[in-house]
Design an enzyme around this catalytic site. Structure first.
Site, PDB file in Angstrom:
ATOM      1  N   ASN A 102       0.828  -1.211   0.000  1.00 57.04           N
ATOM      2  CA  ASN A 102       0.000   0.000   0.000  1.00 57.04           C
ATOM      3  C   ASN A 102       0.859   1.256   0.000  1.00 57.04           C
ATOM      4  O   ASN A 102       1.989   1.249   0.504  1.00 57.04           O
ATOM      5  CB  ASN A 102      -0.926   0.006   1.228  1.00 57.04           C
ATOM      6  CG  ASN A 102      -1.843  -1.202   1.243  1.00 57.04           C
ATOM      7  OD1 ASN A 102      -2.060  -1.829   0.198  1.00 57.04           O
ATOM      8  ND2 ASN A 102      -2.369  -1.552   2.404  1.00 57.04           N
ATOM      9  N   HIS A 119       5.899  -0.751  -2.611  1.00 54.03           N
ATOM     10  CA  HIS A 119       5.474  -0.040  -3.835  1.00 54.03           C
ATOM     11  C   HIS A 119       5.560   1.468  -3.668  1.00 54.03           C
ATOM     12  O   HIS A 119       4.885   2.215  -4.378  1.00 54.03           O
ATOM     13  CB  HIS A 119       4.026  -0.442  -4.200  1.00 54.03           C
ATOM     14  CG  HIS A 119       3.922  -1.847  -4.726  1.00 54.03           C
ATOM     15  ND1 HIS A 119       2.752  -2.569  -4.729  1.00 54.03           N
ATOM     16  CD2 HIS A 119       4.864  -2.662  -5.229  1.00 54.03           C
ATOM     17  CE1 HIS A 119       2.980  -3.772  -5.236  1.00 54.03           C
ATOM     18  NE2 HIS A 119       4.245  -3.861  -5.543  1.00 54.03           N
TER      19      HIS A 119
HETATM   20  N1  APR Z   1     -10.130  -6.963   4.893  1.00 54.54           N
HETATM   21  C1  APR Z   1      -9.197  -7.767   4.299  1.00 54.54           C
HETATM   22  N2  APR Z   1      -9.111  -7.962   2.963  1.00 54.54           N
HETATM   23  C2  APR Z   1     -10.019  -7.332   2.192  1.00 54.54           C
HETATM   24  C3  APR Z   1     -11.026  -6.484   2.717  1.00 54.54           C
HETATM   25  C4  APR Z   1     -11.061  -6.313   4.124  1.00 54.54           C
HETATM   26  N3  APR Z   1     -11.987  -5.531   4.708  1.00 54.54           N
HETATM   27  N4  APR Z   1     -11.775  -6.022   1.670  1.00 54.54           N
HETATM   28  C5  APR Z   1     -11.240  -6.547   0.544  1.00 54.54           C
HETATM   29  N5  APR Z   1     -10.196  -7.343   0.850  1.00 54.54           N
HETATM   30  C6  APR Z   1      -9.329  -8.110  -0.053  1.00 54.54           C
HETATM   31  C7  APR Z   1      -9.938  -8.470  -1.378  1.00 54.54           C
HETATM   32  O1  APR Z   1     -10.683  -9.689  -1.267  1.00 54.54           O
HETATM   33  C8  APR Z   1      -8.680  -8.657  -2.248  1.00 54.54           C
HETATM   34  O2  APR Z   1      -8.211  -9.994  -2.164  1.00 54.54           O
HETATM   35  O3  APR Z   1      -8.213  -7.286  -0.371  1.00 54.54           O
HETATM   36  C9  APR Z   1      -7.662  -7.710  -1.615  1.00 54.54           C
HETATM   37  C10 APR Z   1      -7.368  -6.474  -2.451  1.00 54.54           C
HETATM   38  O4  APR Z   1      -6.758  -6.902  -3.644  1.00 54.54           O
HETATM   39  P1  APR Z   1      -6.171  -5.800  -4.663  1.00 54.54           P
HETATM   40  O5  APR Z   1      -7.171  -4.732  -4.866  1.00 54.54           O
HETATM   41  O6  APR Z   1      -5.646  -6.566  -5.849  1.00 54.54           O
HETATM   42  O7  APR Z   1      -4.967  -5.141  -3.863  1.00 54.54           O
HETATM   43  P2  APR Z   1      -3.471  -5.656  -3.724  1.00 54.54           P
HETATM   44  O8  APR Z   1      -3.428  -7.133  -3.562  1.00 54.54           O
HETATM   45  O9  APR Z   1      -2.862  -4.833  -2.652  1.00 54.54           O
HETATM   46  O10 APR Z   1      -2.834  -5.233  -5.126  1.00 54.54           O
HETATM   47  C11 APR Z   1      -1.438  -5.405  -5.249  1.00 54.54           C
HETATM   48  O11 APR Z   1      -1.493  -4.256  -7.375  1.00 54.54           O
HETATM   49  O12 APR Z   1      -2.294  -2.594  -8.700  1.00 54.54           O
HETATM   50  C12 APR Z   1      -1.212  -2.971  -7.933  1.00 54.54           C
HETATM   51  O13 APR Z   1       0.322  -1.537  -6.912  1.00 54.54           O
HETATM   52  C13 APR Z   1      -0.977  -2.017  -6.793  1.00 54.54           C
HETATM   53  O14 APR Z   1      -0.134  -2.536  -4.598  1.00 54.54           O
HETATM   54  C14 APR Z   1      -1.108  -2.889  -5.557  1.00 54.54           C
HETATM   55  C15 APR Z   1      -0.883  -4.287  -6.100  1.00 54.54           C
END
Ligand code: APR
Length: 247
Positions: A102, A119
């Site tokens: 994040n 990141h």
């Molecule tokens: N608590 C825990 N997890 C949650 C919640 C919650 N309240 N709400 C949603 N999630 C989960 C979703 O189910 C999903 O698996 O959080 C995850 C978010 O996934 P992404 O949006 O893909 O985020 P992330 O995994 O951090 O993405 C990785 O991708 O686009 C790039 O640089 C960006 O750092 C990011 C990277």
């Protein structure tokens, strides 16, 4: 009480080295949208235009408009109980580090001292010419796009697709993954590499993987040992309470 929570709490209680890997999901309860999923940021802003270095160089002003908008969102956001639970774990001397994907700075705002910004950080911007870092300006009359005093192009200090992860973050994360005996994987879709490799490295080195997510991911049925299905704002405080972690 779920068996997974009881087992995870027992392992957490006895752990000597815990490392957390977090993704956008941990900040959803701070009203910061995740990237993927029905209301994800990438559905509104195509990542190829807004989150690649090529897209950025093609239209600086357009990408900067998004990052100014995100910056305003971040300015109004606050840590939620999930962030505070990880701060409590560190203050109890049980958490070695957070490796976060994040860029919202909420782990630092919650009080965690050892945060690896895998990141980058969306509150900072960096000159592509001289490397000078400075906070992203807030308020109405911000230059679009901002320019460095050296004349160089300035970009948000976040790792865009097509850019390398900062070498120090890569190296330290690899070391932490290899030496930890428990890895907490919270709120990540496990889709983006090399960040998604970190929990695999920990597992391969013998760590116990606790995953917190309302949804199943690619980790859940492969490397996860205890799957705590639910929002992190509820599951992490429950885990710490069950493990008897007090600061
Ligand atoms: N608590 C825990 N997890 C949650 C919640 C919650 N309240 N709400 C949603 N999630 C989960 C979703 O189910 C999903 O698996 O959080 C995850 C978010 O996934 P992404 O949006 O893909 O985020 P992330 O995994 O951090 O993405 C990785 O991708 O686009 C790039 O640089 C960006 O750092 C990011 C990277």
């Amino acid at each position: 009480m779920s068996d997974a929570l009881e087992q995870a709490a027992r392992v957490l209680h006895g752990a000597t080295s815990i490392v957390a890997v977090t993704g956008a999901g941990i900040s959803v309860e701070s009203n910061i949208p995740a990237f993927r999923g029905p209301k994800g940021l990438w559905t509104k802003y195509p990542p190829e235009e807004y989150a690649t270095i090529e897209g950025f160089l093609e239209d600086l002003a357009k990408v900067w408009r998004l990052w100014y908008e995100l910056g305003d969102l971040l300015a109004d956001s606050a840590p939620n109980p999930a962030h505070y639970a990880l701060a409590q774990l560190e203050q109890a001397g049980k958490l070695d580090a957070i490796i976060t994907q994040n860029v919202d700075n909420l782990h630092q705002a919650a009080g965690n001292q050892h945060v690896i910004e895998y990141h980058g950080n969306g509150k900072r911007m960096v000159c592509l010419e001289c490397g000078a870092q400075q906070p992203i300006p807030e308020g109405p009359d911000r230059p679009l796009p901002p320019r460095c005093v050296c004349g160089g192009l300035i970009k948000p200090d976040v790792v865009m697709f097509g850019e390398l992860i900062p070498q120090d973050a890569l190296t330290e994360s690899e070391h932490l993954a290899i030496q930890c005996d428990v890895m907490l994987v919270v709120g990540t879709s496990a889709e983006v590499y090399p960040a998604a490799q970190v929990p695999h490295t920990a597992k391969y080195a013998g760590a116990y993987i606790i995953e917190v997510n309302p949804e199943h991911t690619a980790f859940t049925s492969t490397i996860t040992d205890a799957f705590l299905q639910g929002p992190a704002g509820h599951m992490l405080p429950a885990l710490l309470a069950q493990a008897g972690v007090t600061r």
